[in-house]
Scaffold this active site. Sequence first.
Site, short mmCIF file in Angstrom:
data_model
loop_
_atom_site.label_atom_id
_atom_site.label_comp_id
_atom_site.label_asym_id
_atom_site.label_seq_id
_atom_site.Cartn_x
_atom_site.Cartn_y
_atom_site.Cartn_z
N ASP A 21 0.83 -1.21 0.00
CA ASP A 21 0.00 0.00 0.00
C ASP A 21 0.86 1.26 0.00
O ASP A 21 1.96 1.26 0.55
CB ASP A 21 -0.92 -0.03 1.23
CG ASP A 21 -2.09 0.92 1.09
OD1 ASP A 21 -2.37 1.38 -0.04
OD2 ASP A 21 -2.74 1.20 2.12
N ASN A 23 1.30 3.43 -2.95
CA ASN A 23 1.84 3.86 -4.26
C ASN A 23 1.33 5.26 -4.64
O ASN A 23 2.10 6.09 -5.13
CB ASN A 23 1.40 2.90 -5.37
CG ASN A 23 2.03 1.53 -5.25
OD1 ASN A 23 2.93 1.34 -4.44
ND2 ASN A 23 1.55 0.59 -6.04
N ARG A 25 0.15 7.75 -2.74
CA ARG A 25 0.73 8.81 -1.91
C ARG A 25 2.18 9.07 -2.27
O ARG A 25 2.64 10.21 -2.28
CB ARG A 25 0.61 8.43 -0.41
CG ARG A 25 -0.76 8.74 0.16
CD ARG A 25 -0.98 8.04 1.48
NE ARG A 25 -1.32 6.63 1.25
CZ ARG A 25 -1.42 5.73 2.22
NH1 ARG A 25 -1.16 6.08 3.47
NH2 ARG A 25 -1.76 4.49 1.94
N ARG A 34 -0.80 9.15 -9.86
CA ARG A 34 -0.79 7.92 -9.05
C ARG A 34 -0.14 6.74 -9.79
O ARG A 34 0.54 5.92 -9.20
CB ARG A 34 -2.22 7.56 -8.63
CG ARG A 34 -2.88 8.61 -7.76
CD ARG A 34 -4.32 8.25 -7.45
NE ARG A 34 -4.39 6.91 -6.90
CZ ARG A 34 -4.19 6.60 -5.61
NH1 ARG A 34 -3.95 7.56 -4.74
NH2 ARG A 34 -4.25 5.35 -5.21
N HIS A 38 2.53 3.37 -8.97
CA HIS A 38 2.37 1.94 -9.27
C HIS A 38 3.57 1.43 -10.07
O HIS A 38 4.08 0.34 -9.83
CB HIS A 38 1.07 1.67 -10.04
CG HIS A 38 -0.16 2.09 -9.28
ND1 HIS A 38 -0.36 1.79 -7.96
CD2 HIS A 38 -1.27 2.80 -9.66
CE1 HIS A 38 -1.52 2.29 -7.56
NE2 HIS A 38 -2.08 2.91 -8.57
N TRP A 70 -11.75 -1.57 -8.38
CA TRP A 70 -12.41 -1.17 -9.64
C TRP A 70 -13.08 0.19 -9.50
O TRP A 70 -13.39 0.84 -10.50
CB TRP A 70 -13.48 -2.19 -10.04
CG TRP A 70 -12.96 -3.55 -10.36
CD1 TRP A 70 -13.09 -4.67 -9.58
CD2 TRP A 70 -12.24 -3.97 -11.53
NE1 TRP A 70 -12.48 -5.75 -10.19
CE2 TRP A 70 -11.96 -5.34 -11.39
CE3 TRP A 70 -11.79 -3.30 -12.68
CZ2 TRP A 70 -11.26 -6.08 -12.35
CZ3 TRP A 70 -11.09 -4.04 -13.63
CH2 TRP A 70 -10.83 -5.40 -13.47
N LEU A 132 10.24 -21.10 -4.52
CA LEU A 132 9.33 -20.17 -3.83
C LEU A 132 8.03 -20.09 -4.64
O LEU A 132 8.07 -20.07 -5.87
CB LEU A 132 9.98 -18.77 -3.78
CG LEU A 132 9.12 -17.58 -3.33
CD1 LEU A 132 8.84 -17.66 -1.83
CD2 LEU A 132 9.83 -16.25 -3.62
N ARG A 189 1.71 -4.93 6.19
CA ARG A 189 1.05 -3.88 5.38
C ARG A 189 1.92 -2.65 5.44
O ARG A 189 2.29 -2.19 6.52
CB ARG A 189 -0.36 -3.56 5.89
CG ARG A 189 -1.04 -2.50 5.00
CD ARG A 189 -2.50 -2.29 5.29
NE ARG A 189 -3.09 -1.39 4.29
CZ ARG A 189 -4.34 -1.41 3.88
NH1 ARG A 189 -5.19 -2.27 4.41
NH2 ARG A 189 -4.77 -0.56 2.97
N SER A 197 -8.59 -4.47 4.71
CA SER A 197 -9.10 -4.15 3.37
C SER A 197 -9.49 -5.41 2.57
O SER A 197 -9.10 -5.56 1.42
CB SER A 197 -8.08 -3.32 2.59
OG SER A 197 -7.75 -2.14 3.30
C1 IPE Z 1 -5.64 -2.65 -0.42
O1 IPE Z 1 -5.22 -1.33 -0.52
C2 IPE Z 1 -5.58 -3.31 -1.77
C3 IPE Z 1 -4.26 -3.53 -2.34
C4 IPE Z 1 -3.13 -3.22 -1.79
C5 IPE Z 1 -4.26 -4.18 -3.61
P1 IPE Z 1 -6.26 -0.14 -0.72
O2 IPE Z 1 -5.45 1.10 -0.78
O3 IPE Z 1 -7.15 -0.43 -1.87
O4 IPE Z 1 -7.12 -0.21 0.62
P2 IPE Z 1 -7.91 0.93 1.40
O5 IPE Z 1 -8.81 1.58 0.41
O6 IPE Z 1 -6.90 1.87 1.94
O7 IPE Z 1 -8.62 0.20 2.47
C1 IPE Z 2 -1.48 0.24 -3.40
O1 IPE Z 2 -1.24 1.60 -3.41
C2 IPE Z 2 -1.63 -0.36 -4.78
C3 IPE Z 2 -3.01 -0.75 -5.12
C4 IPE Z 2 -4.05 -0.69 -4.34
C5 IPE Z 2 -3.21 -1.29 -6.45
P1 IPE Z 2 -2.43 2.64 -3.45
O2 IPE Z 2 -2.77 2.91 -4.86
O3 IPE Z 2 -3.56 2.17 -2.61
O4 IPE Z 2 -1.75 3.91 -2.81
P2 IPE Z 2 -2.39 4.91 -1.75
O5 IPE Z 2 -2.84 4.07 -0.59
O6 IPE Z 2 -3.52 5.61 -2.41
O7 IPE Z 2 -1.28 5.82 -1.38
MG MG Z 3 -4.03 2.41 -0.67
#
Ligand code: IPE
Ligand code: IPE
Ligand code: MG
Length: 241
Positions: A21, A23, A25, A34, A38, A70, A132, A189, A197
């Site tokens: 989580d 990416n 930010r 954003r 990724h 989505w 692995l 996480r 999540s």
């Molecule tokens: C959880 O992260 C999903 C993945 C890392 C793929 P999110 O960024 O989607 O979760 P929330 O919205 O903060 O709960």
């Molecule tokens: C996690 O990073 C990657 C996916 C959910 C695909 P985010 O895209 O959720 O990044 P933040 O949480 O908005 O920073």
């Molecule tokens: Mg996120």
Amino acid sequence: MNLLDQIDPSRIPQHVAIIMDGNGRWAEQRGNKRLFGHQNGVNAVRQAVEAAGKSGVKYLTLYAFSTENWSRPQDEVDGLMELLASSIGAEIDTLIQNGIQLRLIGRMQDLPEEVQRKLHLAVERTSQCQALTLVVALNYGARQEIADAARQMVLDCQRGAIGPADISPDTMRRYLYTAQIPDPELMIRTSGERRLSNFLLWQLAYTELHFCPVLWPDFCAADFYRALIDYQHRSRRFGGV
Ligand code: IPE
Ligand code: IPE
Ligand code: MG
């Protein structure tokens, strides 16, 4: 002392799961879109896979896209799908060279066909690898997984393959996407968020949770090793004393 030297090789978790989580930010902090976050997250995936392999972890599960993701803007979803397909495609040979078997959990049937095709090719080509197992959770939601399991159990009951008395936690486990995979002993996480999540709700029942403040693109092997050290300091009781 070197981080690796602080890890007890006799108490390495068999299975580590990661919610990657932060990416978005990470990119926003740099005044970027954003998707840039990724793209830079792919490097952190390599670091995590390498560190897992080096430390003797047997299963590494990465949460790459949730059933709730989505709802993000269409260009972000499209960009993520392209990135998934292209990076997995580009890494197949490296996976094979390093003995890494790719497995997927989630509703693959709802992904774009081109993405499905590339993913299935990678799964097939790495199916004999033993060092692995890299489990990628893609279009994954734990509630959907449990509902899918319940549906299949009802169908099997209707055709007489199992009866209501057979339904136990052990039977239930065999109907999950992770049927052949042991439960994670450790879940990491990143990004400082402290929630699940919709990730592996059944499988994480007794998992140790490690929350790490770094944003995913900055995650490195040292962060992985620090999580292992934290895990090794936990006292796991499983309800006993
Ligand atoms: C959880 O992260 C999903 C993945 C890392 C793929 P999110 O960024 O989607 O979760 P929330 O919205 O903060 O709960
Ligand atoms: C996690 O990073 C990657 C996916 C959910 C695909 P985010 O895209 O959720 O990044 P933040 O949480 O908005 O920073
Ligand atoms: Mg996120």
